[in-house]
Design a protein around this motif. Structure first.
Motif, short mmCIF file in Angstrom:
data_model
loop_
_atom_site.label_atom_id
_atom_site.label_comp_id
_atom_site.label_asym_id
_atom_site.label_seq_id
_atom_site.Cartn_x
_atom_site.Cartn_y
_atom_site.Cartn_z
N GLU A 73 4.49 -50.13 3.43
CA GLU A 73 4.40 -49.03 2.47
C GLU A 73 3.00 -48.42 2.49
OE1 GLU A 73 6.70 -47.67 0.70
OE2 GLU A 73 8.35 -49.12 0.62
N ASP A 74 2.94 -47.11 2.26
CA ASP A 74 1.70 -46.35 2.22
C ASP A 74 1.29 -46.12 0.76
OD1 ASP A 74 -0.40 -44.55 2.48
OD2 ASP A 74 0.86 -42.88 3.13
N ASP A 75 0.15 -46.71 0.35
CA ASP A 75 -0.30 -46.53 -1.04
C ASP A 75 -1.12 -45.26 -1.24
OD1 ASP A 75 -3.23 -47.09 -0.66
OD2 ASP A 75 -2.44 -49.02 -0.01
N GLN A 76 -1.45 -44.56 -0.14
CA GLN A 76 -2.17 -43.29 -0.18
C GLN A 76 -3.55 -43.39 -0.84
OE1 GLN A 76 0.40 -40.04 -1.64
NE2 GLN A 76 2.15 -41.37 -1.26
N LEU A 77 -4.08 -44.60 -0.96
CA LEU A 77 -5.35 -44.85 -1.63
C LEU A 77 -5.32 -44.38 -3.10
CD1 LEU A 77 -8.06 -46.19 -1.12
CD2 LEU A 77 -8.97 -44.00 -0.37
N VAL A 86 3.81 -52.25 -5.50
CA VAL A 86 3.77 -53.67 -5.81
C VAL A 86 4.95 -54.05 -6.71
CG1 VAL A 86 2.51 -55.39 -7.18
CG2 VAL A 86 1.33 -54.09 -5.42
N ARG A 87 5.25 -53.23 -7.71
CA ARG A 87 6.40 -53.52 -8.57
C ARG A 87 7.70 -53.51 -7.77
NH1 ARG A 87 3.28 -50.39 -12.10
NH2 ARG A 87 4.47 -48.48 -11.64
N LYS A 88 7.82 -52.58 -6.83
CA LYS A 88 9.01 -52.53 -5.97
C LYS A 88 9.10 -53.79 -5.11
CE LYS A 88 10.79 -50.00 -1.93
NZ LYS A 88 10.45 -51.05 -0.94
N LYS A 92 12.28 -55.46 -6.83
CA LYS A 92 13.45 -55.02 -6.06
C LYS A 92 13.58 -55.77 -4.74
CE LYS A 92 15.62 -50.97 -3.94
NZ LYS A 92 15.48 -49.52 -3.65
N ASP A 93 12.51 -55.79 -3.96
CA ASP A 93 12.58 -56.42 -2.63
C ASP A 93 12.45 -57.93 -2.69
OD1 ASP A 93 12.70 -53.84 -1.44
OD2 ASP A 93 10.52 -53.68 -1.52
N ARG A 94 11.90 -58.44 -3.79
CA ARG A 94 11.71 -59.89 -3.97
C ARG A 94 11.01 -60.51 -2.76
NH1 ARG A 94 13.93 -61.28 -8.60
NH2 ARG A 94 15.65 -60.04 -9.45
N VAL A 95 9.89 -59.94 -2.40
CA VAL A 95 9.15 -60.41 -1.23
C VAL A 95 8.59 -61.81 -1.48
CG1 VAL A 95 8.56 -58.08 -0.51
CG2 VAL A 95 6.99 -59.35 -1.98
N LEU A 111 -3.12 -55.80 -9.86
CA LEU A 111 -3.34 -57.21 -10.13
C LEU A 111 -2.53 -57.77 -11.31
CD1 LEU A 111 -5.02 -59.59 -9.05
CD2 LEU A 111 -6.78 -59.00 -10.73
N PRO A 112 -2.40 -57.07 -12.45
CA PRO A 112 -1.66 -57.66 -13.57
C PRO A 112 -0.23 -58.05 -13.22
CG PRO A 112 -2.95 -55.80 -14.33
CD PRO A 112 -3.05 -55.80 -12.82
N ARG A 113 0.49 -57.17 -12.50
CA ARG A 113 1.88 -57.50 -12.14
C ARG A 113 1.94 -58.64 -11.14
NH1 ARG A 113 5.88 -59.33 -12.69
NH2 ARG A 113 7.95 -58.63 -12.02
N ILE A 114 1.01 -58.66 -10.19
CA ILE A 114 0.97 -59.75 -9.21
C ILE A 114 0.72 -61.08 -9.90
CG2 ILE A 114 -0.31 -60.70 -7.25
CD1 ILE A 114 -0.83 -57.80 -6.36
N ALA A 115 -0.27 -61.12 -10.79
CA ALA A 115 -0.61 -62.36 -11.50
C ALA A 115 0.56 -62.83 -12.37
CB ALA A 115 -1.85 -62.13 -12.35
N GLU A 116 1.22 -61.90 -13.04
CA GLU A 116 2.34 -62.23 -13.91
C GLU A 116 3.51 -62.81 -13.13
OE1 GLU A 116 4.83 -59.77 -17.29
OE2 GLU A 116 4.58 -58.84 -15.32
#
Length: 391
Positions: A73-77, A86-88, A92-95, A111-116
């Motif tokens: 995925e391209d975050d486009q900075l 990251v939420r996807k 959704k993808d459950r990586v 970071l908050p969603r990743i840590a959670e």
């Protein structure tokens, strides 16, 4: 056979057929790879993707013996885009893991969603000071650097060289501030000026006029990707490269040298890796990367290549369904991986312990290359790890 048994066998066959696809998918390692792949900084992201995919290819398309499913995925900075990706990846993808995480501003927003979630995340181009210190997370790693590190090496190098007055410049975001903080930690001379410019600013003529008027002994800058190309070219065009020695980090490297060419000659860069490093692992990596992509890799490709190999080791020991056990396996894998940069291990805060080198851009028979000058900070430990509660 009774009708009931026939019906039972049909149901079992249908279940087996459904499981064949689902079970095969479950046994694959799904990795979300996020990087800036458009705009002036795209080469930084593309090198991360190419370095990671080269390692996966060398591993037979597998990680930990499992087929590798890489979602790019391209975050486009853009922090808001990165947060959506990251939420996807997670919801959704459950990586099984997220790799890349873009620049420090994008990483911090995600970071908050990743840590959670507890999902393992490995940065290949960021190590912001909050994550290195009190904000460290057991599931968040940097395969790259703590942002201050390379700049600390340049501060140490210029201090050792006896330079007295330095002018500082960087883009106005977390990494830019970290870089200049790192330089000042080791340089004890006079800071003539500390200038922050806009992210992705294309024209530096006003700033270069101010730099020339200040008459420092040297200038230290952090301008990655396209920003670095614009800055160094404009500095050369203004005739300042021969008047004010240029020291930098993430400005003159594998992503920018093809565009900079002679404009970069004489500049000195701090880095944890360069194609010039003479180790068996690095020689193979550089040769394989050049053979596949027809260009010399950058440190961004090197960190992503190492990240894939760390995941390969970790996935061979722990299944990512147990996020805590998988994070422990990733940390242990950092001590086992044969890094292309030389010595490597994850510190208590999940950031690297590694060498930082000084390289000079020189003109040779094969064009502009790097020459190793020194190792100002061998097996360097970042300045924030003591603030991290992890062990």
């Amino acid at each position: 056979m009774t009708a009931r048994n026939v019906l039972r066998n049909i149901k079992l066959s249908a279940a087996a057929a459904a499981c064949a696809g689902a079970c095969q998918l479950a046994s694959a390692a799904t990795i979300g790879l996020m990087a800036p792949l458009s705009g002036p900084i795209a080469i930084v992201g593309q090198d991360q993707v190419d370095g990671f995919m080269l390692a996966v290819e060398q591993l037979g398309g597998k990680l930990g013996g499992q087929p590798a499913n890489i979602l790019k995925e391209d975050d486009q900075l853009k922090p808001e885009i990165g947060g959506q990706i990251v939420r996807k990846f997670i919801d959704k993808d459950r990586v099984d893991a997220i790799v890349g995480l873009s620049f420090s501003n994008v990483m911090m927003a995600s970071l908050p969603r990743i840590a959670e979630s507890g999902t393992v995340a490995i940065a290949t181009n960021a190590g912001p000071s909050p994550v290195a210190g009190a904000g460290c997370k057991a599931n968040v790693f940097s395969m790259a650097w703590q942002n201050d590190g390379a700049a600390e090496a340049m501060g140490k190098y210029t201090q050792d060289k006896g330079i007295k007055k330095v002018y500082l410049m960087a883009p106005n975001y977390q990494a830019g501030k970290d870089m200049l903080t790192g330089f000042k930690r080791y340089f004890k001379g006079e800071i003539v000026e500390e200038v922050y410019t806009q992210v992705n600013q294309p024209d530096y003529s006003a700033e270069l006029a101010q730099l020339q008027a200040a008459k420092p002994d040297a200038v230290f800058v952090f301008y990655p990707g396209g920003m670095g190309v614009n800055f160094v070219k404009q500095m050369a065009q203004a005739g300042l490269m021969t008047k004010i020695p240029l020291y930098s980090v993430f400005t003159v490297d594998g992503t920018t040298l093809p565009a900079l060419r002679d404009a970069a000659v004489g500049s000195v860069s701090g880095a944890m890796w360069d194609a010039a490093l003479d180790t068996p692992e690095n020689k193979k990596f550089v040769a394989d990367f050049e053979a596949k992509y027809k260009r010399t890799p950058s440190e961004y490709a090197a960190t992503a290549y190492d990240a894939a190999n760390v995941l390969n080791i970790a996935l061979g020991k722990a299944k990512p369904g147990d996020s805590k056990a998988f994070a422990v396996a990733v940390k242990a894998a950092g001590n086992e991986v044969k890094s292309v940069r030389g010595p490597f291990a994850f510190n208590n805060n999940n950031l690297p312990i590694q060498n930082y080198y000084a390289f000079e851009s020189v003109k040779g028979s094969n064009g502009i290359t790097s020459k190793l000058l020194a190792t100002p900070l061998p097996k360097h430990v970042d300045a924030y790890h003591a603030q991290c509660a992890l062990k």
